[in-house]
Design a protein around this motif. Sequence first.
Motif, PDB file in Angstrom:
ATOM      1  N   SER A  15       0.831  -1.200   0.000  1.00 56.29           N
ATOM      2  CA  SER A  15       0.000   0.000   0.000  1.00 56.29           C
ATOM      3  C   SER A  15       0.865   1.250   0.000  1.00 56.29           C
ATOM      4  O   SER A  15       1.957   1.255   0.561  1.00 56.29           O
ATOM      5  CB  SER A  15      -0.897   0.022   1.239  1.00 56.29           C
ATOM      6  OG  SER A  15      -1.813  -1.040   1.190  1.00 56.29           O
ATOM      7  N   PRO A  19      -4.835   5.621   3.075  1.00 60.51           N
ATOM      8  CA  PRO A  19      -5.963   5.683   2.132  1.00 60.51           C
ATOM      9  C   PRO A  19      -5.920   4.567   1.077  1.00 60.51           C
ATOM     10  O   PRO A  19      -6.961   4.001   0.728  1.00 60.51           O
ATOM     11  CB  PRO A  19      -5.828   7.057   1.483  1.00 60.51           C
ATOM     12  CG  PRO A  19      -5.048   7.873   2.458  1.00 60.51           C
ATOM     13  CD  PRO A  19      -4.102   6.895   3.114  1.00 60.51           C
ATOM     14  N   ASP A  20      -4.732   4.239   0.593  1.00 64.00           N
ATOM     15  CA  ASP A  20      -4.601   3.163  -0.389  1.00 64.00           C
ATOM     16  C   ASP A  20      -4.967   1.819   0.238  1.00 64.00           C
ATOM     17  O   ASP A  20      -5.658   1.001  -0.377  1.00 64.00           O
ATOM     18  CB  ASP A  20      -3.180   3.133  -0.952  1.00 64.00           C
ATOM     19  CG  ASP A  20      -2.997   2.076  -2.020  1.00 64.00           C
ATOM     20  OD1 ASP A  20      -3.813   2.035  -2.961  1.00 64.00           O
ATOM     21  OD2 ASP A  20      -2.047   1.286  -1.914  1.00 64.00           O
ATOM     22  N   GLU A  22      -7.022   1.355   2.706  1.00 67.08           N
ATOM     23  CA  GLU A  22      -8.475   1.369   2.862  1.00 67.08           C
ATOM     24  C   GLU A  22      -9.171   1.010   1.549  1.00 67.08           C
ATOM     25  O   GLU A  22     -10.110   0.208   1.526  1.00 67.08           O
ATOM     26  CB  GLU A  22      -8.943   2.742   3.347  1.00 67.08           C
ATOM     27  CG  GLU A  22     -10.436   2.836   3.527  1.00 67.08           C
ATOM     28  CD  GLU A  22     -10.874   4.179   4.067  1.00 67.08           C
ATOM     29  OE1 GLU A  22     -12.010   4.262   4.550  1.00 67.08           O
ATOM     30  OE2 GLU A  22     -10.086   5.154   4.011  1.00 67.08           O
ATOM     31  N   GLN A  23      -8.712   1.574   0.448  1.00 66.57           N
ATOM     32  CA  GLN A  23      -9.319   1.272  -0.855  1.00 66.57           C
ATOM     33  C   GLN A  23      -9.122  -0.198  -1.219  1.00 66.57           C
ATOM     34  O   GLN A  23     -10.025  -0.823  -1.784  1.00 66.57           O
ATOM     35  CB  GLN A  23      -8.740   2.182  -1.939  1.00 66.57           C
ATOM     36  CG  GLN A  23      -9.180   3.624  -1.818  1.00 66.57           C
ATOM     37  CD  GLN A  23     -10.694   3.749  -1.732  1.00 66.57           C
ATOM     38  OE1 GLN A  23     -11.432   3.230  -2.561  1.00 66.57           O
ATOM     39  NE2 GLN A  23     -11.158   4.428  -0.700  1.00 66.57           N
ATOM     40  N   ARG A  24      -7.973  -0.748  -0.900  1.00 63.24           N
ATOM     41  CA  ARG A  24      -7.722  -2.167  -1.171  1.00 63.24           C
ATOM     42  C   ARG A  24      -8.687  -3.035  -0.368  1.00 63.24           C
ATOM     43  O   ARG A  24      -9.229  -4.022  -0.882  1.00 63.24           O
ATOM     44  CB  ARG A  24      -6.274  -2.540  -0.845  1.00 63.24           C
ATOM     45  CG  ARG A  24      -5.265  -1.955  -1.821  1.00 63.24           C
ATOM     46  CD  ARG A  24      -3.834  -2.146  -1.301  1.00 63.24           C
ATOM     47  NE  ARG A  24      -2.869  -1.492  -2.136  1.00 63.24           N
ATOM     48  CZ  ARG A  24      -2.176  -2.096  -3.104  1.00 63.24           C
ATOM     49  NH1 ARG A  24      -2.362  -3.371  -3.353  1.00 63.24           N
ATOM     50  NH2 ARG A  24      -1.303  -1.420  -3.817  1.00 63.24           N
ATOM     51  N   LYS A  26     -11.638  -2.165   0.755  1.00 59.33           N
ATOM     52  CA  LYS A  26     -13.001  -1.973   0.254  1.00 59.33           C
ATOM     53  C   LYS A  26     -13.257  -2.729  -1.049  1.00 59.33           C
ATOM     54  O   LYS A  26     -14.406  -2.990  -1.392  1.00 59.33           O
ATOM     55  CB  LYS A  26     -13.297  -0.486   0.068  1.00 59.33           C
ATOM     56  CG  LYS A  26     -13.458   0.242   1.393  1.00 59.33           C
ATOM     57  CD  LYS A  26     -13.761   1.707   1.187  1.00 59.33           C
ATOM     58  CE  LYS A  26     -14.038   2.373   2.524  1.00 59.33           C
ATOM     59  NZ  LYS A  26     -14.370   3.805   2.369  1.00 59.33           N
ATOM     60  N   LYS A  27     -12.198  -3.091  -1.763  1.00 57.27           N
ATOM     61  CA  LYS A  27     -12.353  -3.866  -2.999  1.00 57.27           C
ATOM     62  C   LYS A  27     -12.570  -5.349  -2.732  1.00 57.27           C
ATOM     63  O   LYS A  27     -12.985  -6.085  -3.628  1.00 57.27           O
ATOM     64  CB  LYS A  27     -11.125  -3.686  -3.895  1.00 57.27           C
ATOM     65  CG  LYS A  27     -11.031  -2.307  -4.505  1.00 57.27           C
ATOM     66  CD  LYS A  27      -9.793  -2.185  -5.371  1.00 57.27           C
ATOM     67  CE  LYS A  27      -9.654  -0.773  -5.921  1.00 57.27           C
ATOM     68  NZ  LYS A  27      -8.430  -0.633  -6.734  1.00 57.27           N
ATOM     69  N   VAL A  57      -8.185   1.430  10.271  1.00 55.03           N
ATOM     70  CA  VAL A  57      -8.865   1.391   8.977  1.00 55.03           C
ATOM     71  C   VAL A  57      -9.463   0.005   8.751  1.00 55.03           C
ATOM     72  O   VAL A  57     -10.605  -0.123   8.295  1.00 55.03           O
ATOM     73  CB  VAL A  57      -7.904   1.778   7.833  1.00 55.03           C
ATOM     74  CG1 VAL A  57      -8.458   1.390   6.480  1.00 55.03           C
ATOM     75  CG2 VAL A  57      -7.615   3.263   7.873  1.00 55.03           C
ATOM     76  N   VAL A  61     -13.469  -0.674   8.209  1.00 56.92           N
ATOM     77  CA  VAL A  61     -14.003  -1.341   7.012  1.00 56.92           C
ATOM     78  C   VAL A  61     -14.715  -2.639   7.417  1.00 56.92           C
ATOM     79  O   VAL A  61     -15.794  -2.939   6.910  1.00 56.92           O
ATOM     80  CB  VAL A  61     -12.898  -1.592   5.970  1.00 56.92           C
ATOM     81  CG1 VAL A  61     -13.414  -2.436   4.812  1.00 56.92           C
ATOM     82  CG2 VAL A  61     -12.346  -0.268   5.459  1.00 56.92           C
ATOM     83  N   ARG A  65     -18.516  -3.444   6.524  1.00 57.77           N
ATOM     84  CA  ARG A  65     -18.801  -4.554   5.610  1.00 57.77           C
ATOM     85  C   ARG A  65     -19.373  -5.779   6.316  1.00 57.77           C
ATOM     86  O   ARG A  65     -20.128  -6.532   5.720  1.00 57.77           O
ATOM     87  CB  ARG A  65     -17.540  -4.971   4.863  1.00 57.77           C
ATOM     88  CG  ARG A  65     -16.792  -3.866   4.139  1.00 57.77           C
ATOM     89  CD  ARG A  65     -17.395  -3.367   2.852  1.00 57.77           C
ATOM     90  NE  ARG A  65     -17.715  -4.335   1.837  1.00 57.77           N
ATOM     91  CZ  ARG A  65     -16.840  -4.985   1.073  1.00 57.77           C
ATOM     92  NH1 ARG A  65     -15.547  -4.763   1.204  1.00 57.77           N
ATOM     93  NH2 ARG A  65     -17.251  -5.852   0.173  1.00 57.77           N
TER      94      ARG A  65
END
Length: 86
Positions: A15, A19-20, A22-24, A26-27, A57, A61, A65
């Motif tokens: 990462s 933020p990166d 977190e995006q990973r 969320k995917k 984070v 998430v 989720r």
Amino acid sequence: IEYMNILPPVANHHSRGVPDFEQRLKKLSIEDMRYLADLILEGTEGLCCLQPDFAEVFFTVAGQRLSSDMADKLRLAYETGGDCGG
């Protein structure tokens, strides 16, 4: 490269920052999130080498989720998991 755990290497080496990471997260599918959560609660996946901001984070998430109860269990596992490398 073979890793003993999944999340710490992703956070610490792959990462580009929180933020990166977190995006990973969320995917991931809900099934993958549940799989990781189950591994953590079984003690197979370790969180101890996650820096606190990355761990938060992950808990956020997981709470979004999966459930807030699951996030609380994961946080407790992190807090009682010992030191990195120990």
